[in-house]
Design a protein around this motif. Structure first.
Motif, PDB file in Angstrom:
ATOM      1  N   ALA A   1       0.888  -1.208   0.123  1.00 59.12           N
ATOM      2  CA  ALA A   1      -0.026  -0.111  -0.084  1.00 59.12           C
ATOM      3  C   ALA A   1       0.964   1.320  -0.002  1.00 59.12           C
ATOM      4  O   ALA A   1       0.690   2.247  -0.463  1.00 59.12           O
ATOM      5  CB  ALA A   1      -0.928   0.226   1.275  1.00 59.12           C
ATOM      6  N   GLU A   2       2.121   1.180   0.503  1.00 55.90           N
ATOM      7  CA  GLU A   2       3.135   2.369   0.711  1.00 55.90           C
ATOM      8  C   GLU A   2       3.026   2.862  -0.901  1.00 55.90           C
ATOM      9  O   GLU A   2       3.584   4.077  -0.802  1.00 55.90           O
ATOM     10  CB  GLU A   2       4.367   1.827   1.285  1.00 55.90           C
ATOM     11  N   THR A   3       2.921   2.217  -1.884  1.00 54.49           N
ATOM     12  CA  THR A   3       3.228   2.981  -3.243  1.00 54.49           C
ATOM     13  C   THR A   3       2.253   3.821  -3.717  1.00 54.49           C
ATOM     14  O   THR A   3       2.483   4.570  -4.430  1.00 54.49           O
ATOM     15  CB  THR A   3       3.325   1.695  -4.274  1.00 54.49           C
ATOM     16  N   PHE A   4       0.847   3.857  -2.810  1.00 56.91           N
ATOM     17  CA  PHE A   4       0.103   5.094  -2.875  1.00 56.91           C
ATOM     18  C   PHE A   4       0.172   5.874  -1.797  1.00 56.91           C
ATOM     19  O   PHE A   4      -0.639   5.593  -0.948  1.00 56.91           O
ATOM     20  CB  PHE A   4      -1.164   4.583  -3.493  1.00 56.91           C
ATOM     21  N   PRO A   5       0.926   6.864  -1.465  1.00 62.56           N
ATOM     22  CA  PRO A   5       1.419   7.463  -0.156  1.00 62.56           C
ATOM     23  C   PRO A   5      -0.113   7.990   0.212  1.00 62.56           C
ATOM     24  O   PRO A   5      -1.066   8.517  -0.487  1.00 62.56           O
ATOM     25  CB  PRO A   5       2.192   8.459  -0.575  1.00 62.56           C
ATOM     26  N   LEU A   6      -0.148   7.706   1.617  1.00 67.55           N
ATOM     27  CA  LEU A   6      -1.234   8.069   2.096  1.00 67.55           C
ATOM     28  C   LEU A   6      -1.834   9.504   2.024  1.00 67.55           C
ATOM     29  O   LEU A   6      -3.041   9.865   2.029  1.00 67.55           O
ATOM     30  CB  LEU A   6      -1.103   7.837   3.796  1.00 67.55           C
ATOM     31  N   GLU A   7      -1.026  10.620   2.135  1.00 64.75           N
ATOM     32  CA  GLU A   7      -1.251  11.848   1.940  1.00 64.75           C
ATOM     33  C   GLU A   7      -1.987  12.090   0.559  1.00 64.75           C
ATOM     34  O   GLU A   7      -2.756  12.883   0.405  1.00 64.75           O
ATOM     35  CB  GLU A   7       0.180  12.661   2.084  1.00 64.75           C
ATOM     36  N   GLU A   8      -1.020  11.588  -0.630  1.00 68.31           N
ATOM     37  CA  GLU A   8      -1.823  11.708  -1.719  1.00 68.31           C
ATOM     38  C   GLU A   8      -3.201  11.036  -2.033  1.00 68.31           C
ATOM     39  O   GLU A   8      -4.102  11.529  -2.612  1.00 68.31           O
ATOM     40  CB  GLU A   8      -0.752  11.050  -2.754  1.00 68.31           C
ATOM     41  N   ALA A   9      -3.328   9.862  -1.332  1.00 64.38           N
ATOM     42  CA  ALA A   9      -4.571   9.165  -1.423  1.00 64.38           C
ATOM     43  C   ALA A   9      -5.751   9.960  -0.650  1.00 64.38           C
ATOM     44  O   ALA A   9      -6.920  10.327  -1.132  1.00 64.38           O
ATOM     45  CB  ALA A   9      -4.573   7.678  -0.748  1.00 64.38           C
TER      46      ALA A   9
END
Ligand code: A3P
Length: 323
Positions: A172-180
């Motif tokens: 999941a880290e490949t879609f950073p939480l901030e960006e998501a």
């Protein structure tokens, strides 16, 4: 049916190709398209359009509706367990013991052409992630009963971010939480903006209280017992005094609890859901993560939480709805 469905297939493809498009990022190279005021994963749109056009509701149909990751799986299990309790609650053949709730109560937007036009008369339960304003016309016209579940958008977001990580097949880290979080706040996710989704059903529930039961995941967690009784009344099959004395309400609550459901072999399985596998590769166990209220605190930075809360307050202001 084959000809009709392939003609429609081409027709839908053409319409879909004209819809506003944006890269989703939740799933690898997934495109989102804007349709009737909401964003949807491109590969779900044919099913959505076909449900809108082909699905003919019966007045006896009961719909489980939700924005994705709001507690759909749980609500499906509960409603099925309540409706079929006479047949199954004490039985080892209870479908809930051997099938994922999503394979027991299907989404109309994932049904095949045949399934959508020929229904199982034994089971009036159906479900959808479609917004209220996009429901097939017959659902509203037939005054079908609807049970809607929604959830604190912060927990919904955290749940969706984890789920998306699994769907991508990468970490999941490949879609950073901030960006998501930013995408989520802009409504750029399947079924988003979630606030508009909730508001659509909330307003309908105020307008048609007798045919809509509006439930918050948090309330359901807090007092599952009362909600099971209320759901049974709402669906037209209230628990009798005798059933209450036998402890059947609690039996339903226990069967559908996170602990029991998530520990069944079928729900621990890494197999793909049979009703969903044509749309995305998701292992059955991924519908059961933590099942807690407030898990967002373990993930969201203060500003992220504040941003989501601000949108929630703003969107729900004056509606009588809050989290
Ligand atoms: P978390 O990711 O926060 O754990 P949906 O069913 O709409 O996809 O929503 C999924 C969320 O519901 C997940 O939340 C999942 O763990 C939770 N869930 C699934 N089954 C549940 C149950 N029986 N009781 C409570 N929560 C449940």
């Amino acid at each position: 049916g084959t000809n009709a469905s392939s003609t429609n297939h081409t027709k839908y493809e053409e319409i879909i190709s004209t819809l506003p498009r944006i890269e989703g990022r939740w799933r690898q190279s997934q495109q989102l398209r804007e349709y009737q005021g909401f964003w949807f994963a491109q590969n779900m749109l044919q099913g959505i359009m076909s449900a809108q056009e082909q699905f003919k509701a019966q007045p006896t149909d009961i719909f489980i509706c939700s924005h994705p990751k709001s507690g759909t799986t749980w609500l499906k299990a509960l409603s099925f367990a309540i409706l079929t309790r006479k047949r199954f609650i004490y039985s080892s053949t209870n479908p809930l013991l051997s099938e994922l709730p999503h394979d027991v109560v299907p989404f109309i937007e994932t049904l095949s052409f045949t399934d959508i036009t020929s229904r199982d008369p034994e089971l009036p339960l159906l479900s959808t992630h479609l917004p209220y304003t996009s429901l097939p016309k017959s659902v509203v016209e037939c005054k079908c009963k609807i049970i809607y579940i929604c959830r604190d958008p912060k927990d919904l977001f955290v749940s969706m971010w984890h789920f998306a990580g699994k769907l991508r097949g990468t970490r999941a880290e490949t879609f950073p939480l901030e960006e998501a979080c930013q995408k989520f706040c802009e409504g750029l996710n399947h079924g988003g903006p979630c606030w508009d989704h909730v508001l659509g059903y909330w307003k309908a529930s105020l307008q048609f209280p007798e045919r809509m039961l509006f439930i918050k995941y948090e309330d359901l967690q807090n007092d599952t017992f009362s909600y099971v009784r209320r759901m049974a009344e709402f669906m037209g099959c209230p628990f009798s005094m005798e059933e209450e004395r036998q402890g059947l309400v609690q039996k339903v609550v226990d069967l559908c609890s996170f602990e029991i459901l998530s520990n069944l072999e079928v729900n621990k399985s890494k197999k793909h859901s049979s009703s969903l596998r044509h749309f995305f590769k998701v292992e059955k166990n991924e519908f059961f993560r933590k099942g807690k209220v407030g898990d967002w605190e373990n993930y969201l930075a203060t500003e992220m939480a504040a941003t989501i809360d601000q949108i929630t307050e703003q969107k729900f202001s004056g509606s009588g709805l809050s989290f």
